[in-house]
Each structure stands twice: as C-alpha cells, then as structure tokens.
Write an enzyme that holds these catalytic residues in place. Structure first.
Site, mmCIF file in Angstrom:
data_model
loop_
_atom_site.group_PDB
_atom_site.id
_atom_site.type_symbol
_atom_site.label_atom_id
_atom_site.label_comp_id
_atom_site.label_asym_id
_atom_site.label_seq_id
_atom_site.Cartn_x
_atom_site.Cartn_y
_atom_site.Cartn_z
ATOM 1 N N GLY A 153 0.845 -1.184 0.000
ATOM 2 C CA GLY A 153 0.000 0.000 0.000
ATOM 3 C C GLY A 153 0.879 1.233 0.000
ATOM 4 N N PRO A 174 2.885 4.774 1.035
ATOM 5 C CG PRO A 174 4.257 6.534 0.360
ATOM 6 C CD PRO A 174 3.289 5.524 -0.165
ATOM 7 C CB THR A 231 -0.902 3.108 4.802
ATOM 8 O OG1 THR A 231 0.010 2.221 4.149
ATOM 9 C CG2 THR A 231 -1.355 4.172 3.832
ATOM 10 C CD GLU A 266 8.879 19.666 -10.151
ATOM 11 O OE1 GLU A 266 8.478 18.764 -10.931
ATOM 12 O OE2 GLU A 266 9.721 19.449 -9.255
#
Ligand code: ADP
Ligand code: MG
Ligand code: ZN
Length: 702
Positions: free
Chosen positions: A298, A300, A302, A524
């Site tokens: 799952g 990161p 969690t 970006e």
C-alpha cells in the site's frame, strides 16, 4: 499437554560439555564419521561451542587411535620450535606449513579460528594467501575447521572442506535434556517442564549459552505466573539490531478492521493453535501450514511497518527492520554477507520477524523498471535463507511495498511470501480510529465538532501535495495540534479553529523563498514540457510547487498499458527525468540539489534497458545479461555495459535539452503560471499547453 517432562526425569546437574553432547548427538556423529573417512569438515557454529564440539569429536576418535593438532596459535611442544615474535596467525601458518611437510603424520588438523586467516571484509590475510595453496596441493591432510556464523569465510577456504555442518540453536526434541530440575522450578508451577512453551523463546540459543541463561534465572520456585522468567530469558536472547516491540494491534493501530481480522485468522490464530498443540504430530502438521513470509502493500505511511511490529508483539517476537534500498547499496561491496547476517541474527533471537521495508527496491518483477542483475542475486539469496529455516524455529519474514504486482513473482510462490495484505489510504472509519488514538495519546481533548471536521479534512489531499492523508500524516498533524496547544497553553477542547490554525502554520513553514520557488518552478516546468514532446508520456494531471514533502512535482495520469513496457516508453521516461535538471541548466546555468533522485531513477532505467532488454546489443550480443555473483561477467563486459548505460543517458539528456531549447518560451510561460497559481490541474494546463499529437505505441502495433 505438550512435551511435559516430569521434574524428576530432568537432570540434577549439567556441565556445559554434557549439554553440548546432549544437544547435538546427530551433528557430532556426522562430524566424527566424516573425519574418520578422511573428509575435511567445516563446522559453522558460535565460538562458545567450538571447544566442546572439538572435545566431543576428539574423545570419539581418540579411542580409535586418531590424534589431533589443535592450531589455535599457541605453541605445540612436540613440533619444531617456533621463531620468536611470530604472533597467533604466524604460528598457525607455521604449523600448517610443517604439516604439509609431513609433520602432522596422519593427525587431524584442527583450525578453531578460521576467521584469523581472513580480513574483516572476507578476504585472505597475506600469510593465509601463502599457505592456502599448499593445502590444496596436499589433499591427504584432514582438517576440522570452525567458523562463527557472523564471519564471512572466503570461498577459497570454504572449498577446502567437502563436508559442512551448520549448528544454530538447539533442536526442539533435545530441549528436555538441557534443563535441570532446579531451573524447571523457576519456569512454572507444574512440577514438570513445559518444554514447548519454553522452546518458543530459546530455539535460536546454542546449548552452552542456553545453559548459562537458565542457570542465572532468578525468582521464586513454582511461580504462578511464568512470564517474568520467560522475559528474563527473552531479553538475554536479543542480539544485534533486534528489539522487542510493544505495539498493541488494537490499542496502537487505528482502523483497518478487515486487515486485522485477516491477520488474526490467517496467521496469529494458527500460531496460537501451534502453541496449544497437544503432541508433536499436530504441531508439525500446523508448522507445515504457517507461511514463511507475508507482504503488506500500500502507499507510504499507512502503517505497514507498524502492523508488522504489532504482529511481533502479539507473538512475543523480536523485530529487525531492514531498509531495502540500504541493503541494496551495501550489497555491491559486501556481497551476500549482509543479508546472511540479518537472517542469522534473527534466527538466534527467535521468535523473530524480519521486516524488509521497500522490498521492491531490490526485488522488482522482471521486465519492469529497474530489474537488474544485482537484484536477481539478492532475491536468490533471500529465498535461500528463507528455505533454510528449520520448521521448529519461528522466524517470519515481512516485506512491505507499494505495489505487490511490482515484486519478483519468484518471491510470491507458496512457502515464501504467499500471504498478502493490502493497506490502502485510510477510509473515514479508519481515520476516525487513528485520530482517536492520537487524541488519547497526545491529550488533544478533541471537541466532537473538531473530530468530525478532522475526519473530513484528512479525507482530502495533504495541503500542497498530491497525496491523500496516511496514518503517518494524521499522526504528524495531531502532533502539530498538540504543540500548538502547548504553545498557546490551551485547556479548552480542540475545535475546528485550532486545527485550521495548525494547518495554516504547517503550510507556512514549508514556503519557499521567491528565488527557490523560481528554481523549483523551472525544474518542474522542464519535466512537463519534455513529457509533452515524448510520444509515450501520459498526460499531466497535476503540477505543484507548494509541496511540504518534496519541493515540487509533476503527476502524470496512469499509462493505459501499465504492464507492458516498451523500450520506447522507457527511453521517454529517461528523457522526461532529465527535463527538470536540463531546464535549470538552460535557465540558470547551474543546477540545484533537487535533481539527485531524477538522475538515480534515470540511471536505474538505463541499466534495466541494458541488462534486461539487451539494449547494448552491439556490445555484448542480444541477450539478457546476468550481473550476479554466481555468474560473474568479465570486467571487459562490465565496462562495456557501463559505457552502454552512459550512452543511453547522454542521448536522452541531449534529447531533453533539445526539446527545451526549442520550446524555451513555453517553459517560461508554464513556469510563470506555476509561480502564480502554485498548483495546476489538467484543465488549467490544457488552456496553456499546445496539444501535441500522441500515439500509443502498444495500440498502434495491433
Ligand atoms: P509504512 O510502513 O506503511 O510506510 P509506518 O508503519 O512506517 O508506515 O507508519 C509510520 C507511522 O505512522 C507509524 O509509526 C505510526 O506512528 C503512524 N501510523 C500509520 N498508520 C497508523 C495507524 N493505522 N494507526 C496509528 N498510527 C499509524
Ligand atoms: Mg515503513
Ligand atoms: Zn525532478
């Protein structure tokens, strides 16, 4: 009851030597037999066992007229005199040389400290390098060598021994011979030894050490509660990085009721049944059903590692958490030794759980990103270690990863990581439970309205990022609230306004200076513009420079054909990764620190292209190249591969540079818009960016 031995059937006294004889009769017999038939034998065991095992074997063979030379570096009177100042290693090597000349005279040469012949990184010392070839040239010599499991032994030494014995812990059916009546009284009020109950805690402890631990047990006789005594033993078995966690599956892990239920049903309940098994047959039967490993997968944060620790707590197991990326980076220099030691230490401290965090960092499926030869040999080593577990020792391996599909399928087969649990981002119910835990632990005193608002708020993206709230984010937010309450000396219940103020404060602290912001926005925008001109790149969903976890990011939609990666797609990905760095260089003639991750990902992909896709065809022929320790490629080939990787990187760097140079104006306007808006979603981008026609390479092949 399980392995109940009446007290009067237990020994009254036990010397360490008697304990070793009682614990390892089969091993001692095999070693004796091997030496009797002239086969050099290597025994891997902890150092404290060495003198006792040697004595046991010697006693047996002495009766048959064999004698021994014990080469521990001390002088042996009947052999030629030593030169002064030789030192331990010098002395051992001197006697070995004498033995080669015939002085040993059919005697068994005992090398109790093979590690003295090796360097700390597992090479040969210069003295050893001279003497080892002589030993190979004299196959009539018979050796008994000992090595500690924590020392790496070079292959040239190991190969001198056609026979090997590995001793770790004690077998379950021997435990009854290793506990005295006095010690049994400290462990329960049953007037009998509850062998299985004790075994669980000491399966990895060798006989000599076990004797020492047991003989130092304190406390009253026949205690009504055996746990303090068990705890004394348990603490003493911890070695290395192992710790005993204290995480309660219900009290400390919030939400995820389904995950907890499956974990209990499939693993914890089975192990409890094993503990309660009435006889050896039932127990062995159950042991066959226990998986060796499992996967938590799952996003990161969690709680995957947290779940593993909670599991360990409920099993009374020690835990060691191994970071996959760290292990991989050590792998190249230190070969498989690191991984081997992780397993050895865990087995010595059994019951134990080894957690491999980010397992995918070295165990990716073939044919996707990053599968390389190093990883292949790491996976093999991992499987070898898991296959080497004895059934009666409880060592369990947990892997965590973001996607279970990304893992090497060899890991997922029955008997290995066969059991998988998905831990997604928490839903409202989970979040309420997690918030509840930290409300209590941090004394937030949440008002009902505040709680409801927090549950709703944490269902959205974390401020300024593209990530939903994980348990980790929730915990961080709760801690920030607690700090705010402390700072402002609040005593009233925490309400919506307090939480809003906390979040605003968190966002503020992440703010970039205007200059940093320009650099990040350019970076970006560079990624984005390059991706626009790469035919297989997926459309951009969201761009942000408002992050609090990374300075900025570009998020793409999922590719339609996730599972099929073509070479073209991988090359495009490398090109896009260069977009950020190249844009910075183009606009600022300098690059920030922020591109390190881009570059390492690009290198991984290029490596996979060369090693797994044979993209270095003209150099090494069109085949998969195995860069593993078992099948070493020549230095020449390695250099050629490295050159091929560098060529791919340079070509894509230049391609990114050309795209950016040709579209400088577009980068500028995207950068300025990003600085103004901080976050851009797909619709905002659509109005700005020209629609460059894309073709889907997989679809067009059909
Ligand atoms: P992962 O391994 O999935 O990346 P971790 O187990 O390392 O996540 O979680 C990091 C921290 O976040 C934990 O130590 C814990 O403090 C908190 N956390 C995560 N999930 C939960 C949860 N379900 N309940 C309570 N705390 C949680
Ligand atoms: Mg983790
Ligand atoms: Zn970047």
């Amino acid at each position: 009851m399980s392995l109940l031995v009446p007290e009067d059937q237990l020994p009254v006294e036990l010397t360490p030597f008697a304990a070793v004889e009682a614990a390892y009769p089969a091993e001692i017999a095999r070693i004796t037999e091997a030496l009797r038939s002239g086969l050099p034998t290597l025994v891997e065991c902890e150092k404290e066992l060495t003198p006792y095992l040697y004595k046991a074997v010697r006693d047996r063979l002495k009766k048959e007229g064999r004698s021994f030379l014990y080469l521990d570096g001390r002088p042996i009177p009947e052999l030629p005199p030593l030169q002064p100042g030789m030192g331990l290693v010098g002395t051992i090597v001197f006697y070995l040389r004498e033995a080669v000349r015939g002085v040993a005279n059919e005697r068994v040469l005992v090398l109790p400290h093979l590690d003295l012949l090796t360097t700390s990184v597992g090479g040969l010392t210069s003295e050893a390098r001279e003497v080892i070839p002589l030993l190979y040239e004299n196959p009539e010599l018979v050796f008994l060598g000992f090595k500690d499991p924590s020392f790496p032994l070079p292959k040239v030494i190991e190969n001198l021994f056609p026979r090997q014995e590995h001793l770790l812990g004690v077998p379950r059916d021997r435990l009854r011979f290793l506990v005295t009546q006095r010690e049994s009284r400290k462990l329960s009020n049953a007037r009998a030894l509850k062998g299985y109950q004790l075994y669980k805690h000491v399966s990895g402890v060798n006989a000599v050490r076990l004797r020492r631990l047991l003989s130092t047990l304190t406390g009253e006789d026949y205690p009504s509660d055996p746990r303090p005594a068990e705890r004394q033993l348990r603490q003493a078995t911890l070695v290395g990085q192992l710790t005993l966690p204290d995480i309660d599956l219900e009290k400390d892990v919030g939400g995820y009721a389904k995950v907890k239920e499956r974990l209990s049903k499939e693993i914890l309940d089975v192990l409890a049944l094993k503990d309660a098994a009435a006889d050896e047959a039932t127990m062995k039967n159950i042991e066959g059903l226990i998986p060796r490993g499992m996967i938590f997968w799952g996003p990161p944060g969690t709680g995957k590692t947290l779940f593993a620790k909670a599991m360990a707590t409920s099993l009374g197991a020690a835990v060691t958490v191994v970071s996959g990326p760290e292990l991989k980076s050590k792998w190249v220099g230190e070969s498989e030794e690191n991984l081997r030691q992780v397993f050895t230490r865990a087995r010595q401290a059994a019951p134990a759980i080894i957690v491999f965090d980010e397992l995918d960092s070295f165990a990716t499926a073939r044919g996707t990103y990053q599968g390389s030869g190093v990883e292949h040999s790491m996976v093999n080593q991992l499987l070898t270690e898991m296959d080497g577990f004895r059934k009666d020792e409880l060592v369990f391996v947990v892997g965590t990863t973001n996607f279970v599909e990304s893992l090497d399928p060899a890991l997922l087969r029955p008997g290995r990581f066969e059991f998988h649990l998905h831990i997604p981002y928490p839903n409202a119910e989970d979040r309420r439970a997690i918030i509840g835990i930290y409300d209590r632990k941090l004394a937030l005193n949440l008002a009902p309205r505040g709680l409801e608002w927090l549950v709703k708020k944490t269902g959205e993206f974390v401020e300024g990022t593209g990530s939903l709230y994980s348990g980790d984010h929730i915990q961080a937010l709760c801690r920030a609230i607690a700090r705010l309450r402390l700072r402002e000396k609040l005593t009233t219940p925490t309400d919506v306004e307090d939480i809003e103020r906390t979040i605003a404060g968190m966002v503020d602290r992440m703010k970039l200076t205007p200059k940093e912001e320009r650099v990040v926005a350019t970076h970006e925008a560079g990624h984005a513009v390059v991706s626009l001109f790469c035919p297989t790149s997926a459309p951009i969903e969201r761009m942000s420079i408002q992050g609090d976890f990374t300075a900025g990011y570009v998020r793409h939609a999922e590719r339609t054909h996730q599972r099929v990666m073509t070479i073209g797609q991988l090359l495009d990905d490398v090109c896009v990764l260069f977009g950020g760095r190249e844009a910075e260089q183009l606009f600022f003639d300098d690059v920030s620190w922020g591109y390190g991750n881009d570059l390492s990902r690009a290198t991984d992909i290029a490596r996979a292209l060369v090693e797994d896709y044979g993209l270095a065809g003209e150099v090494v022929g069109m085949r998969r190249v195995e860069v593993s320790s078992e099948d070493p490629v020549s230095e020449v080939t390695k250099a050629a591969l490295d050159r091929a990787i560098a060529e791919i990187l340079e070509a894509q760097r230049k391609r990114a540079r050309d795209i950016l140079t040709a579209n400088k104006a577009l980068v500028t306007s995207l950068r300025d818009l990003l600085i103004e808006k901080k976050v851009l979603d797909a619709s905002a981008l659509a109005s700005l960016l020209p629609a460059v026609p894309k073709k889907d390479p997989v679809a067009s092949e059909r």
